[in-house]
Design a protein around this motif. Structure first.
Motif, PDB file in Angstrom:
ATOM      1  N   VAL A  35       0.862  -1.186   0.000  1.00  0.00           N
ATOM      2  CA  VAL A  35       0.000   0.000   0.000  1.00  0.00           C
ATOM      3  C   VAL A  35       0.895   1.231   0.000  1.00  0.00           C
ATOM      4  N   ILE A  36       0.615   2.165  -0.899  1.00  0.00           N
ATOM      5  CA  ILE A  36       1.397   3.402  -0.966  1.00  0.00           C
ATOM      6  C   ILE A  36       0.632   4.493  -0.223  1.00  0.00           C
ATOM      7  N   GLY A  37       1.173   4.935   0.937  1.00  0.00           N
ATOM      8  CA  GLY A  37       0.567   6.043   1.669  1.00  0.00           C
ATOM      9  C   GLY A  37      -0.077   5.626   2.971  1.00  0.00           C
ATOM     10  N   VAL A  38       0.250   6.358   4.034  1.00  0.00           N
ATOM     11  CA  VAL A  38      -0.335   6.050   5.345  1.00  0.00           C
ATOM     12  C   VAL A  38      -1.465   7.005   5.719  1.00  0.00           C
ATOM     13  N   GLY A  39      -2.264   7.399   4.769  1.00  0.00           N
ATOM     14  CA  GLY A  39      -3.498   8.106   5.112  1.00  0.00           C
ATOM     15  C   GLY A  39      -4.513   7.100   5.631  1.00  0.00           C
ATOM     16  N   THR A  40      -5.690   7.584   5.985  1.00  0.00           N
ATOM     17  CA  THR A  40      -6.698   6.682   6.550  1.00  0.00           C
ATOM     18  C   THR A  40      -7.147   5.638   5.533  1.00  0.00           C
ATOM     19  N   LEU A  41      -7.232   6.013   4.252  1.00  0.00           N
ATOM     20  CA  LEU A  41      -7.679   5.041   3.249  1.00  0.00           C
ATOM     21  C   LEU A  41      -6.642   3.944   3.081  1.00  0.00           C
ATOM     22  N   GLU A  60       5.486   4.832   3.094  1.00  0.00           N
ATOM     23  CA  GLU A  60       5.087   6.235   3.243  1.00  0.00           C
ATOM     24  C   GLU A  60       6.283   7.142   2.977  1.00  0.00           C
ATOM     25  N   SER A  61       6.065   8.184   2.177  1.00  0.00           N
ATOM     26  CA  SER A  61       7.191   9.055   1.839  1.00  0.00           C
ATOM     27  C   SER A  61       7.575   9.985   2.981  1.00  0.00           C
ATOM     28  N   HIS A  62       6.632  10.301   3.853  1.00  0.00           N
ATOM     29  CA  HIS A  62       6.963  11.183   4.979  1.00  0.00           C
ATOM     30  C   HIS A  62       6.792  10.397   6.276  1.00  0.00           C
ATOM     31  N   GLU A 130      10.150   6.871   3.153  1.00  0.00           N
ATOM     32  CA  GLU A 130      10.570   5.992   2.070  1.00  0.00           C
ATOM     33  C   GLU A 130       9.613   6.177   0.892  1.00  0.00           C
ATOM     34  N   PRO A 131       9.818   7.221   0.089  1.00  0.00           N
ATOM     35  CA  PRO A 131       8.895   7.441  -1.035  1.00  0.00           C
ATOM     36  C   PRO A 131       8.958   6.315  -2.057  1.00  0.00           C
ATOM     37  N   VAL A 132       7.823   5.966  -2.584  1.00  0.00           N
ATOM     38  CA  VAL A 132       7.781   5.042  -3.721  1.00  0.00           C
ATOM     39  C   VAL A 132       8.162   5.838  -4.965  1.00  0.00           C
ATOM     40  N   GLN A 167       0.063  11.275  -9.435  1.00  0.00           N
ATOM     41  CA  GLN A 167       1.493  11.142  -9.751  1.00  0.00           C
ATOM     42  C   GLN A 167       1.963   9.713  -9.514  1.00  0.00           C
ATOM     43  N   THR A 168       1.477   9.114  -8.444  1.00  0.00           N
ATOM     44  CA  THR A 168       1.917   7.759  -8.105  1.00  0.00           C
ATOM     45  C   THR A 168       1.418   6.758  -9.146  1.00  0.00           C
ATOM     46  N   ALA A 169       0.161   6.873  -9.526  1.00  0.00           N
ATOM     47  CA  ALA A 169      -0.364   5.971 -10.562  1.00  0.00           C
ATOM     48  C   ALA A 169       0.372   6.199 -11.878  1.00  0.00           C
ATOM     49  N   VAL A 208     -21.221  25.905   4.834  1.00  0.00           N
ATOM     50  CA  VAL A 208     -20.244  25.924   5.919  1.00  0.00           C
ATOM     51  C   VAL A 208     -20.623  24.901   6.991  1.00  0.00           C
ATOM     52  N   TYR A 209     -19.629  24.546   7.795  1.00  0.00           N
ATOM     53  CA  TYR A 209     -19.879  23.671   8.944  1.00  0.00           C
ATOM     54  C   TYR A 209     -19.148  24.238  10.158  1.00  0.00           C
ATOM     55  N   LEU A 210     -19.721  23.982  11.331  1.00  0.00           N
ATOM     56  CA  LEU A 210     -19.130  24.469  12.579  1.00  0.00           C
ATOM     57  C   LEU A 210     -19.245  23.391  13.641  1.00  0.00           C
ATOM     58  N   GLY A 275      -5.543  21.713   3.614  1.00  0.00           N
ATOM     59  CA  GLY A 275      -5.006  20.488   3.032  1.00  0.00           C
ATOM     60  C   GLY A 275      -5.685  20.261   1.697  1.00  0.00           C
ATOM     61  N   MET A 276      -5.646  19.016   1.247  1.00  0.00           N
ATOM     62  CA  MET A 276      -6.200  18.702  -0.077  1.00  0.00           C
ATOM     63  C   MET A 276      -7.326  17.685   0.022  1.00  0.00           C
ATOM     64  N   PHE A 277      -8.381  17.912  -0.739  1.00  0.00           N
ATOM     65  CA  PHE A 277      -9.412  16.904  -0.983  1.00  0.00           C
ATOM     66  C   PHE A 277      -9.122  16.292  -2.352  1.00  0.00           C
ATOM     67  N   GLY A 301     -10.235   9.469  -4.088  1.00  0.00           N
ATOM     68  CA  GLY A 301     -11.497  10.171  -4.311  1.00  0.00           C
ATOM     69  C   GLY A 301     -12.232  10.376  -3.004  1.00  0.00           C
ATOM     70  N   CYS A 302     -11.514  10.885  -1.994  1.00  0.00           N
ATOM     71  CA  CYS A 302     -12.136  10.993  -0.664  1.00  0.00           C
ATOM     72  C   CYS A 302     -13.282  11.990  -0.653  1.00  0.00           C
ATOM     73  N   ASN A 303     -13.244  12.997  -1.535  1.00  0.00           N
ATOM     74  CA  ASN A 303     -14.284  14.028  -1.567  1.00  0.00           C
ATOM     75  C   ASN A 303     -14.572  14.599  -0.178  1.00  0.00           C
ATOM     76  N   GLY A 306     -12.788  11.151   3.750  1.00  0.00           N
ATOM     77  CA  GLY A 306     -11.877  10.010   3.887  1.00  0.00           C
ATOM     78  C   GLY A 306     -11.724   9.518   5.305  1.00  0.00           C
ATOM     79  N   PHE A 307     -11.825  10.426   6.273  1.00  0.00           N
ATOM     80  CA  PHE A 307     -11.709   9.968   7.656  1.00  0.00           C
ATOM     81  C   PHE A 307     -12.941   9.166   8.053  1.00  0.00           C
ATOM     82  N   SER A 308     -14.098   9.754   7.808  1.00  0.00           N
ATOM     83  CA  SER A 308     -15.321   9.117   8.300  1.00  0.00           C
ATOM     84  C   SER A 308     -15.628   7.817   7.580  1.00  0.00           C
TER      85      SER A 308
HETATM   86  C1  LIG Z   1      -8.906  20.771   6.225  1.00  0.00           C
HETATM   87  C2  LIG Z   1      -9.460  19.382   6.014  1.00  0.00           C
HETATM   88  C3  LIG Z   1     -10.573  18.969   6.736  1.00  0.00           C
HETATM   89  C4  LIG Z   1     -11.107  17.686   6.552  1.00  0.00           C
HETATM   90  N1  LIG Z   1     -12.180  17.296   7.286  1.00  0.00           N
HETATM   91  C5  LIG Z   1     -12.672  16.037   7.122  1.00  0.00           C
HETATM   92  C6  LIG Z   1     -13.779  15.591   7.907  1.00  0.00           C
HETATM   93  O1  LIG Z   1     -14.343  16.330   8.696  1.00  0.00           O
HETATM   94  N2  LIG Z   1     -14.215  14.321   7.723  1.00  0.00           N
HETATM   95  C7  LIG Z   1     -13.630  13.475   6.838  1.00  0.00           C
HETATM   96  O2  LIG Z   1     -14.063  12.327   6.706  1.00  0.00           O
HETATM   97  N3  LIG Z   1     -12.574  13.867   6.080  1.00  0.00           N
HETATM   98  C8  LIG Z   1     -12.090  15.124   6.199  1.00  0.00           C
HETATM   99  N4  LIG Z   1     -11.043  15.537   5.428  1.00  0.00           N
HETATM  100  C9  LIG Z   1     -10.532  14.639   4.381  1.00  0.00           C
HETATM  101  C10 LIG Z   1      -9.534  13.691   4.938  1.00  0.00           C
HETATM  102  O3  LIG Z   1      -8.445  14.398   5.440  1.00  0.00           O
HETATM  103  C11 LIG Z   1      -9.048  12.749   3.838  1.00  0.00           C
HETATM  104  O4  LIG Z   1     -10.164  12.243   3.166  1.00  0.00           O
HETATM  105  C12 LIG Z   1      -8.276  11.632   4.489  1.00  0.00           C
HETATM  106  O5  LIG Z   1      -7.097  12.165   5.022  1.00  0.00           O
HETATM  107  C13 LIG Z   1      -7.992  10.470   3.551  1.00  0.00           C
HETATM  108  O6  LIG Z   1      -6.907  10.771   2.814  1.00  0.00           O
HETATM  109  P1  LIG Z   1      -6.107   9.680   2.028  1.00  0.00           P
HETATM  110  O7  LIG Z   1      -5.939   8.422   2.797  1.00  0.00           O
HETATM  111  O8  LIG Z   1      -6.702   9.586   0.653  1.00  0.00           O
HETATM  112  O9  LIG Z   1      -4.713  10.403   1.818  1.00  0.00           O
HETATM  113  P2  LIG Z   1      -3.702  11.133   2.802  1.00  0.00           P
HETATM  114  O10 LIG Z   1      -4.167  11.226   4.188  1.00  0.00           O
HETATM  115  O11 LIG Z   1      -3.292  12.388   2.116  1.00  0.00           O
HETATM  116  O12 LIG Z   1      -2.492  10.130   2.786  1.00  0.00           O
HETATM  117  C14 LIG Z   1      -1.730   9.894   1.636  1.00  0.00           C
HETATM  118  C15 LIG Z   1      -0.307   9.587   2.052  1.00  0.00           C
HETATM  119  O13 LIG Z   1       0.427   9.137   0.921  1.00  0.00           O
HETATM  120  C16 LIG Z   1       1.764   9.597   1.062  1.00  0.00           C
HETATM  121  N5  LIG Z   1       2.428   9.549  -0.235  1.00  0.00           N
HETATM  122  C17 LIG Z   1       2.215  10.354  -1.309  1.00  0.00           C
HETATM  123  N6  LIG Z   1       3.037   9.998  -2.326  1.00  0.00           N
HETATM  124  C18 LIG Z   1       3.767   8.938  -1.889  1.00  0.00           C
HETATM  125  C19 LIG Z   1       4.787   8.130  -2.477  1.00  0.00           C
HETATM  126  N7  LIG Z   1       5.245   8.333  -3.729  1.00  0.00           N
HETATM  127  N8  LIG Z   1       5.341   7.130  -1.722  1.00  0.00           N
HETATM  128  C20 LIG Z   1       4.892   6.901  -0.460  1.00  0.00           C
HETATM  129  N9  LIG Z   1       3.940   7.640   0.144  1.00  0.00           N
HETATM  130  C21 LIG Z   1       3.370   8.638  -0.565  1.00  0.00           C
HETATM  131  C22 LIG Z   1       1.596  11.016   1.622  1.00  0.00           C
HETATM  132  O14 LIG Z   1       2.766  11.467   2.245  1.00  0.00           O
HETATM  133  C23 LIG Z   1       0.433  10.822   2.593  1.00  0.00           C
HETATM  134  O15 LIG Z   1       0.871  10.563   3.900  1.00  0.00           O
HETATM  135  C24 LIG Z   1     -10.487  16.803   5.616  1.00  0.00           C
HETATM  136  C25 LIG Z   1      -9.365  17.233   4.885  1.00  0.00           C
HETATM  137  C26 LIG Z   1      -8.865  18.511   5.086  1.00  0.00           C
HETATM  138  C27 LIG Z   1      -7.680  18.935   4.270  1.00  0.00           C
END
Ligand SMILES: Cc1cc2nc3c(=O)[nH]c(=O)nc-3n(C[C@H](O)[C@H](O)[C@H](O)COP(=O)(O)OP(=O)(O)OC[C@H]3O[C@@H](n4cnc5c(N)ncnc54)[C@H](O)[C@@H]3O)c2cc1C
Length: 382
Positions: A35-41, A60-62, A130-132, A167-169, A208-210, A275-277, A301-303, A306-308
Motif C-alpha cells: 500500500v502506498i501512503g499512510v493516510g486513513t484510506l 510512506e514518503s513522509h 521511504e517514497p515510492v 502522480q503515483t499511478a 459551511v460547517y461548525l 489540506g487537499m481533498f 477520491g475521498c471528496n 476520507g476519515f469518516s
Molecule cells: C482541512 C481538512 C478537513 C477535513 N475534514 C474532514 C472531515 O471532517 N471528515 C472526513 O471524513 N474527512 C475530512 N477531510 C478529508 C480527509 O483528510 C481525507 O479524506 C483523508 O485524510 C484520507 O486521505 P487519504 O488516505 O486519501 O490520503 P492522505 O491522508 O493524504 O495520505 C496519503 C499519504 O500518501 C503519502 N504519499 C504520497 N506519495 C507517496 C509516495 N510516492 N510514496 C509513499 N507515500 C506517498 C503522503 O505522504 C500521505 O501521507 C479533511 C481534509 C482537510 C484537508
C-alpha cells in the motif's frame, strides 16, 4: 507511556506475525500487498488485507499522522436547534435537520494513531520516509514497487497516496480520475459559551460547517470558486504545509452566517489549517482496480470524507482484493467506470462537486449530467 516498539524501525524485521512480510536493509522483500501512503484510506485497506491473512507492507514518503446512505435524518424543531447548539442563534426561518449519526472526532490524527498499532499487531509493516519512486511491471502486470532503498515485490499494489495519487499511478502509466482541491478551516480561540459536547452544525445554504474544537469553534466551508492544487506541478519537496491558505475565503463564508453565529466572525483565530481533498467527477470514492493494469488498485477520491468513511471503504476494498469479487456497491466506485474522461471535463466536474458539496439536489444541473459528457453517471447510473 511510549511503546518501546513504536514507531517501528523500518530496517528491522517486522514483529513476528503469522503473515508479516519481514523487511531487511536491502534486497528483495516479498509481500502479498503493498500500500502506498499512510493516510486513513491506505491504512484501513492495509489493516483489512492483513486481517484477511495477507502479508502487507505500507510505504510512506513522509511520516504517519502528519495530519450514509441510510442515515438517520430527522427534522429538528426550533426548540431543539436553540437548545442543542449554544453557539447558534436561530433567526426564526431556519429549516434544520437532526442527524444523530453525524458524529466527529476531536482530532482526525487520532484515527491514524489508532490504525497504526492495529496494522502492526496484524503484522503489516509500515515504513516511513521511504517514497515510492517506481511501480514495477512485468508483461503488463504490476509486480511491486521501487523505493530509494529497495524493491518490494507484490502482486497487488494499492495507490492510496492522497493528493499525490495521480502522480503515483503515473509511475505505472495509469490515470486516476480525481482532481486535488484546497480545503481550509479555522479554529477560534477558546470561548466560554461553547460547550465541547455539542454537535456539528452544517449550514447548507452557506456551505459551511461548525463544531466545538479545542475549547473554541471550528469553522470550515466550501468556496464557490475552488482552488485546484496539483502536486505534479510543484517541486518534489511539496507538502500540505506548502498549500496557499487564504483567510479571506473563510471570512467571506462566515460572513453569511454572522446573524446565526456572531462569535464565528468576531472571535480570535487560534489556528488556520488547510489540506487537499481528492475530488472525483461524481463526488463518490474512487476505489478499485485500475483498468488494463492488473495488480494496480486505487483507494482515493475521498471528496472530503476520507476519515469518516475509511473503515468501510478499506474493508470493502480489501474484501475485493482478497476475494477477487467486488462487494455490493463497490463496482460502482471503480476507476474504470468513468471511461475516457478528458482532463478538462475531469477538472470541471470535480470542481463542481466541491463547490456543490452541500447541494446535491443541484445534481440535475451538474456537468456530468449534460449530454455528450462520458462518465459513470451517464452510463449505468443515469
Ligand atoms: C482541512 C481538512 C478537513 C477535513 N475534514 C474532514 C472531515 O471532517 N471528515 C472526513 O471524513 N474527512 C475530512 N477531510 C478529508 C480527509 O483528510 C481525507 O479524506 C483523508 O485524510 C484520507 O486521505 P487519504 O488516505 O486519501 O490520503 P492522505 O491522508 O493524504 O495520505 C496519503 C499519504 O500518501 C503519502 N504519499 C504520497 N506519495 C507517496 C509516495 N510516492 N510514496 C509513499 N507515500 C506517498 C503522503 O505522504 C500521505 O501521507 C479533511 C481534509 C482537510 C484537508
Amino acid at each position: 507511556m511510549a511503546r518501546p516498539d513504536w514507531p517501528p524501525d523500518p530496517c528491522q524485521p517486522a514483529r513476528p506475525g503469522r503473515h508479516g512480510p519481514g523487511l531487511r536493509h536491502n534486497g528483495l522483500v516479498n509481500a502479498d500487498v503493498v500500500v502506498i501512503g499512510v493516510g486513513t484510506l491506505g491504512l484501513s485497506t492495509a489493516l483489512h488485507c492483513a486481517l484477511a491473512g495477507r502479508s502487507v507492507v505500507v510505504v510512506e514518503s513522509h511520516t504517519a499522522g502528519s495530519r450514509s446512505w441510510g442515515a438517520d435524518v430527522r427534522e429538528a424543531a426550533p426548540a431543539q436547534l436553540a437548545g442543542q447548539l449554544s453557539y447558534y442563534q436561530p433567526t426564526g426561518d431556519d429549516f434544520a435537520l437532526w442527524c444523530p449519526e453525524d458524529i466527529y472526532i476531536d482530532e482526525p490524527a487520532s484515527l491514524i494513531r489508532a490504525f497504526l498499532p492495529a496494522c502492526q499487531r496484524r503484522g503489516a509493516a509500515v515504513t516511513e520516509n521511504e517514497p515510492v519512486t517506481g511501480i514495477s511491471l512485468t508483461a503488463g502486470h504490476v509486480t511491486g514497487v521501487e523505493t530509494g532503498r529497495r524493491s518490494i515485490t507484490a502482486p497487488v499494489v494499492v495507490d492510496a497516496a492522497g493528493g499525490w495519487v495521480r502522480q503515483t499511478a503515473g509511475l505505472a502509466g495509469a490515470r486516476v480520475p480525481v482532481t486535488t482541491v484546497r480545503h481550509q478551516l479555522l479554529i477560534t480561540a477558546p470561548m466560554a459559551q461553547v460547550d465541547p459536547g455539542e454537535p456539528i452544525a452544517r449550514v447548507v445554504d452557506a456551505a459551511v460547517y461548525l463544531r466545538p474544537a479545542h475549547g473554541g469553534l471550528m469553522f470550515g466551508g466550501f468556496e464557490p470558486d475552488p482552488l485546484p492544487v496539483d502536486p505534479g506541478h510543484e517541486p518534489g519537496s511539496f507538502s500540505t504545509d506548502d498549500i496557499l491558505l487564504d483567510l479571506g475565503v473563510l471570512r467571506q463564508l462566515v460572513a453569511q452566517i454572522a446573524a446565526e453565529v456572531p462569535a464565528a466572525s468576531t472571535a480570535e483565530v487560534a489556528e488556520h489549517r488547510g489540506g487537499m481533498f481528492t475530488m472525483s467527477p461524481d463526488g463518490r470514492f474512487v476505489a478499485g482496480p485500475v483498468p488494463d493494469l492488473p495488480g494496480l488498485w486505487v483507494a482515493s477520491g475521498c471528496n472530503g470524507s476520507g476519515f469518516s468513511s475509511s473503515l468501510a471503504i478499506g474493508e470493502a476494498l480489501a474484501t475485493w482484493i482478497t476475494s477477487d469479487a467486488p462487494p455490493p456497491g463497490m463496482a460502482a466506485l471503480s476507476p474504470g467506470w468513468f471511461g475516457p474522461l478528458p482532463d478538462a471535463a475531469l477538472l470541471t466536474r470535480s470542481l463542481w462537486q466541491y463547490a456543490h458539496y452541500y447541494d446535491p439536489i443541484a445534481d440535475a444541473q451538474a456537468p456530468h449530467t449534460q449530454a455528450g459528457v462520458p462518465g459513470r453517471n451517464t452510463g449505468a447510473f443515469s
